[in-house]
Design a protein around this motif. Structure first.
Motif, short mmCIF file in Angstrom:
data_model
loop_
_atom_site.label_atom_id
_atom_site.label_comp_id
_atom_site.label_asym_id
_atom_site.label_seq_id
_atom_site.Cartn_x
_atom_site.Cartn_y
_atom_site.Cartn_z
N GLU A 128 2.65 -2.97 4.32
CA GLU A 128 1.39 -2.76 3.60
C GLU A 128 0.48 -3.99 3.64
O GLU A 128 -0.73 -3.87 3.89
N SER A 129 1.08 -5.18 3.37
CA SER A 129 0.27 -6.41 3.36
C SER A 129 -0.33 -6.66 4.74
O SER A 129 -1.48 -7.07 4.87
N TYR A 171 -0.90 -4.40 7.13
CA TYR A 171 -1.89 -3.37 7.44
C TYR A 171 -3.23 -3.70 6.76
O TYR A 171 -4.29 -3.66 7.40
N GLU A 172 -3.15 -4.07 5.49
CA GLU A 172 -4.38 -4.43 4.76
C GLU A 172 -5.09 -5.61 5.41
O GLU A 172 -6.30 -5.63 5.55
N ASN A 173 -4.30 -6.61 5.82
CA ASN A 173 -4.88 -7.80 6.46
C ASN A 173 -5.53 -7.46 7.80
O ASN A 173 -6.63 -7.92 8.11
N GLU A 223 -8.78 -5.58 7.06
CA GLU A 223 -9.78 -6.46 6.48
C GLU A 223 -10.32 -7.44 7.52
O GLU A 223 -11.53 -7.70 7.57
#
Ligand code: DC
Length: 235
Positions: A179-180, A182-184, A187
């Motif tokens: 998750e971290s 993917y978000e990075n 972004e």
């Protein structure tokens, strides 16, 4: 090995975690060219900014960073044992540190600063002045080497990229979660593509390659063939 007289400039741009650096590194090795990971340079400046407390989640001392740029000396030093060049910041080996998620969280913000970009673009152009260079990044074909003989633009589905990045970090012993990452990834795509100065964009003369459904070997073979064809074509 390719005849040195035939040396060209190869620019590999694209979204994060599309395998740009892996393929660029292999390509440079195979052709006897210099490989430059321009992202490592933005990461090293980010490391400097974090180390000097110029940036965190709540503030960014942009002007101080700009003022301190001339004190930042970057150097790639080839590590024979590892088979690639490591990034040194003011004589400190920061190769491991700059790959962390903490750096990834701030690097796109640092890369929006015009003066940072100008500082690094000058260094990058000097590195490629004799051709025979493979450089990967976001603005290599558009800004750093607009006359590069071969330009590639890599893309892939964001979920697939995050999965690949997770595997890569796990192999390096860096603990994180999907998750971290993917978000990075999402972004950074957003900031890199929408910034005012040198945004990530496919230039008209770049060859677009979607690597969602191809593995690293296929990716290398396709790009290596393009490079050989281009070198032949120009001679
Ligand atoms: O290639 P990388 O993921 O290590 O790059 C890290 C960041 O640096 C990326 O999110 C945007 C920035 N970058 C850039 O703006 N221009 C480049 N030529 C290379 C990287």
């Amino acid at each position: 090995m390719i005849n040195p007289l035939n040396k060209i400039t190869i620019a590999i741009d694209g979204f994060s975690s599309t395998g740009k650096s892996t393929v660029a590194k292999q390509l440079a090795q195979k052709l006897g060219y210099i490989y430059v990971d321009s992202g490592a340079m933005y990461r090293a400046i980010t490391f400097f900014a974090l180390q000097n407390k110029l940036i965190d989640e709540t503030h960014f001392e942009r002007e101080t960073l700009i003022r301190l740029l001339p004190t930042i000396h970057l150097r790639f030093k080839f590590n024979k044992k590892l088979g690639f060049a490591e990034m040194f910041l003011n004589d400190q080996n920061v190769e491991t540190e700059i790959r962390s998620m903490h750096i990834s969280a701030f690097v796109s913000e640092i890369a929006t600063v015009e003066e940072v970009r100008a500082y690094l673009v000058d260094i990058q152009r000097a590195m490629g002045k004799n051709k025979g260079v493979v450089m990967d990044g976001r603005d290599i074909g558009s800004v750093v080497f607009p006359d590069a003989e071969l330009k590639l633009f890599l893309m892939a589905d964001a979920k697939v990229r995050a999965e690949r990045r997770l595997l890569e970090l796990e192999q390096k012993g860096i603990q994180t979660d999907f998750e971290s990452i993917y978000e990075n990834v999402v972004e950074r795509d957003r900031i890199d593509s929408t910034r005012l100065i040198s945004p990530l964009t496919k230039v008209a003369d770049a060859v677009e390659l979607d690597v969602t459904h191809i593995d690293k070997t296929q990716q290398f073979n396709i790009i290596y063939k393009m490079a050989l064809d281009k070198i032949k074509e120009l001679n």
